[in-house]
Scaffold this motif. Sequence first.
Motif, mmCIF file in Angstrom:
data_model
loop_
_atom_site.group_PDB
_atom_site.id
_atom_site.type_symbol
_atom_site.label_atom_id
_atom_site.label_comp_id
_atom_site.label_asym_id
_atom_site.label_seq_id
_atom_site.Cartn_x
_atom_site.Cartn_y
_atom_site.Cartn_z
ATOM 1 N N PHE A 132 1.080 -1.739 0.279
ATOM 2 C CA PHE A 132 0.071 -0.384 0.110
ATOM 3 C C PHE A 132 0.944 0.932 -0.311
ATOM 4 C CE2 PHE A 132 -2.356 -3.422 2.256
ATOM 5 C CZ PHE A 132 -3.710 -2.840 1.483
ATOM 6 N N LYS A 133 2.264 1.446 0.342
ATOM 7 C CA LYS A 133 3.091 2.040 0.304
ATOM 8 C C LYS A 133 3.177 3.132 -0.289
ATOM 9 C CE LYS A 133 7.587 0.766 -0.532
ATOM 10 N NZ LYS A 133 8.601 0.770 0.042
ATOM 11 N N ASP A 134 3.192 3.091 -1.909
ATOM 12 C CA ASP A 134 3.088 3.423 -2.964
ATOM 13 C C ASP A 134 1.891 4.316 -3.569
ATOM 14 O OD1 ASP A 134 5.348 3.310 -3.092
ATOM 15 O OD2 ASP A 134 5.956 1.904 -4.793
ATOM 16 N N VAL A 135 0.590 3.603 -3.071
ATOM 17 C CA VAL A 135 -0.595 3.789 -3.985
ATOM 18 C C VAL A 135 -1.558 4.016 -2.570
ATOM 19 C CG1 VAL A 135 -0.028 2.275 -5.597
ATOM 20 C CG2 VAL A 135 -1.586 1.473 -3.251
ATOM 21 N N SER A 136 -1.301 4.822 -1.700
ATOM 22 C CA SER A 136 -2.090 5.457 -0.773
ATOM 23 C C SER A 136 -1.901 6.706 0.298
ATOM 24 C CB SER A 136 -2.400 4.051 0.528
ATOM 25 O OG SER A 136 -1.406 3.772 1.072
ATOM 26 N N ASN A 137 -2.477 7.220 0.950
ATOM 27 C CA ASN A 137 -2.049 8.111 1.873
ATOM 28 C C ASN A 137 -2.154 7.108 3.823
ATOM 29 O OD1 ASN A 137 -4.463 7.754 3.318
ATOM 30 N ND2 ASN A 137 -4.878 10.130 3.124
ATOM 31 N N LEU A 138 -1.491 6.108 3.528
ATOM 32 C CA LEU A 138 -0.904 5.363 4.699
ATOM 33 C C LEU A 138 0.165 5.477 5.123
ATOM 34 C CD1 LEU A 138 -3.972 2.842 5.173
ATOM 35 C CD2 LEU A 138 -3.550 4.580 6.258
ATOM 36 N N ASN A 139 0.609 6.575 5.611
ATOM 37 C CA ASN A 139 2.366 6.725 5.317
ATOM 38 C C ASN A 139 2.747 7.327 6.903
ATOM 39 O OD1 ASN A 139 1.826 8.882 4.035
ATOM 40 N ND2 ASN A 139 2.735 9.205 2.279
ATOM 41 N N HIS A 140 1.460 7.516 7.650
ATOM 42 C CA HIS A 140 2.520 8.418 8.654
ATOM 43 C C HIS A 140 2.106 8.033 9.992
ATOM 44 C CE1 HIS A 140 -1.449 10.845 8.964
ATOM 45 N NE2 HIS A 140 -1.355 10.400 7.733
ATOM 46 N N THR A 141 2.681 8.560 11.424
ATOM 47 C CA THR A 141 2.139 8.492 12.056
ATOM 48 C C THR A 141 0.722 9.078 12.888
ATOM 49 O OG1 THR A 141 3.172 9.632 14.113
ATOM 50 C CG2 THR A 141 4.095 7.571 13.344
ATOM 51 N N CYS A 142 0.321 8.523 14.030
ATOM 52 C CA CYS A 142 -1.359 9.093 14.393
ATOM 53 C C CYS A 142 -0.294 10.382 15.110
ATOM 54 C CB CYS A 142 -1.421 8.043 15.417
ATOM 55 S SG CYS A 142 -2.160 6.824 15.108
ATOM 56 N N PRO A 143 -1.591 11.182 15.032
ATOM 57 C CA PRO A 143 -2.399 11.340 14.826
ATOM 58 C C PRO A 143 -3.563 11.325 13.471
ATOM 59 C CG PRO A 143 -2.669 13.850 15.371
ATOM 60 C CD PRO A 143 -1.314 13.055 15.526
ATOM 61 N N TYR A 144 -4.228 10.939 12.751
ATOM 62 C CA TYR A 144 -5.267 11.087 11.491
ATOM 63 C C TYR A 144 -6.130 11.669 11.791
ATOM 64 C CZ TYR A 144 -1.896 7.205 9.439
ATOM 65 O OH TYR A 144 -1.650 5.984 8.625
ATOM 66 N N ASP A 145 -6.160 12.838 10.969
ATOM 67 C CA ASP A 145 -7.461 13.858 10.641
ATOM 68 C C ASP A 145 -7.150 14.252 8.965
ATOM 69 O OD1 ASP A 145 -4.931 14.980 9.670
ATOM 70 O OD2 ASP A 145 -5.162 16.386 11.318
ATOM 71 N N HIS A 146 -6.913 12.603 7.695
ATOM 72 C CA HIS A 146 -7.969 13.298 6.927
ATOM 73 C C HIS A 146 -8.299 11.559 6.566
ATOM 74 C CE1 HIS A 146 -4.331 10.732 6.139
ATOM 75 N NE2 HIS A 146 -3.558 11.541 7.093
ATOM 76 N N ASP A 147 -8.968 11.789 5.318
ATOM 77 C CA ASP A 147 -9.584 10.226 4.446
ATOM 78 C C ASP A 147 -8.805 9.422 4.559
ATOM 79 O OD1 ASP A 147 -12.048 12.010 5.220
ATOM 80 O OD2 ASP A 147 -12.427 12.853 2.840
ATOM 81 N N ILE A 148 -9.234 8.210 3.946
ATOM 82 C CA ILE A 148 -7.621 7.094 4.124
ATOM 83 C C ILE A 148 -8.067 7.170 2.269
ATOM 84 C CG2 ILE A 148 -6.877 5.322 3.974
ATOM 85 C CD1 ILE A 148 -6.457 7.335 6.592
ATOM 86 N N ILE A 149 -7.094 7.472 1.244
ATOM 87 C CA ILE A 149 -7.530 7.150 0.319
ATOM 88 C C ILE A 149 -6.155 6.070 0.237
ATOM 89 C CG2 ILE A 149 -7.083 7.989 -1.823
ATOM 90 C CD1 ILE A 149 -7.998 10.781 -0.209
ATOM 91 N N VAL A 150 -6.890 4.738 -0.612
ATOM 92 C CA VAL A 150 -5.607 3.889 -1.419
ATOM 93 C C VAL A 150 -5.675 3.987 -2.805
ATOM 94 C CG1 VAL A 150 -5.322 1.574 -2.229
ATOM 95 C CG2 VAL A 150 -5.240 2.312 0.112
ATOM 96 N N ASN A 151 -5.309 4.581 -3.983
ATOM 97 C CA ASN A 151 -5.804 4.609 -5.376
ATOM 98 C C ASN A 151 -4.927 4.179 -6.346
ATOM 99 O OD1 ASN A 151 -6.729 6.623 -7.482
ATOM 100 N ND2 ASN A 151 -4.909 8.244 -6.961
ATOM 101 N N LYS A 152 -5.914 3.285 -6.799
ATOM 102 C CA LYS A 152 -5.530 1.961 -8.321
ATOM 103 C C LYS A 152 -4.281 1.087 -7.734
ATOM 104 C CE LYS A 152 -6.785 5.261 -11.569
ATOM 105 N NZ LYS A 152 -6.097 5.794 -13.195
ATOM 106 N N LEU A 153 -4.384 0.010 -6.627
ATOM 107 C CA LEU A 153 -3.798 -0.510 -6.879
ATOM 108 C C LEU A 153 -4.012 -1.990 -7.517
ATOM 109 C CD1 LEU A 153 -1.554 -1.644 -4.436
ATOM 110 C CD2 LEU A 153 -3.026 -3.003 -2.311
ATOM 111 N N THR A 154 -2.889 -2.425 -8.078
ATOM 112 C CA THR A 154 -2.626 -3.438 -8.926
ATOM 113 C C THR A 154 -2.751 -4.594 -8.680
ATOM 114 O OG1 THR A 154 -0.678 -3.583 -9.898
ATOM 115 C CG2 THR A 154 -2.545 -1.587 -10.627
#
Length: 179
Positions: A115-137
């Motif tokens: 997921f690291k190259d296609v998502s915004n799940l790449n930082h520690t808490c706090p999460y204050d935004h939407d979670i997006i996974v974009n075009k994972l093939t």
Amino acid sequence: MTRKLHLTVVFLINIYLIGKAYALVEFTNIVCEAIDKDFVKFEYCRLKSVNRTYKYFTVRANLLQIPVTEAKVNAGLYKRLSTYKPFFYNVTIDGCKFFKNVKLYPVASSVYDFFKDVSNLNHTCPYDHDIIVNKLTADNFNHRFSNVLDFPTGDYMFKVRFIIYKNIRAKFQLYFSLK
């Protein structure tokens, strides 16, 4: 003499290629479920088939109560026998601690690599935004399921549960076939 050498090289290349038969991942379905609808809402959760061989999925989860400062993630791989049974691993990690040092969690870090190259799940808490996974093939999965680990062919499910503030808030299931 040159013809014999040419035929020998062709024969050896064919033997090499036959011995290197790789399994291919094909996505078959995706399911996103907001268990706590006051906490998370899936704006979209799609499996897109561009052609017979190229499929990808895209997910956007809207967090309705931000910031998120405590999150655990439970991920498991299931193989379909008569029903989906646990297969290979089922881990629960502290999502906030995980992103501080990915290398401490060897199994989870291999999942993170998907997921690291296609998502915004790449930082520690706090999460204050939407979670997006974009075009994972499926190409992201092919390398791990055919080159790194030797998985048997069949139908699989990758299930992820998001446990936020000690309650399961959302569930994500990716179904795929290994051929």
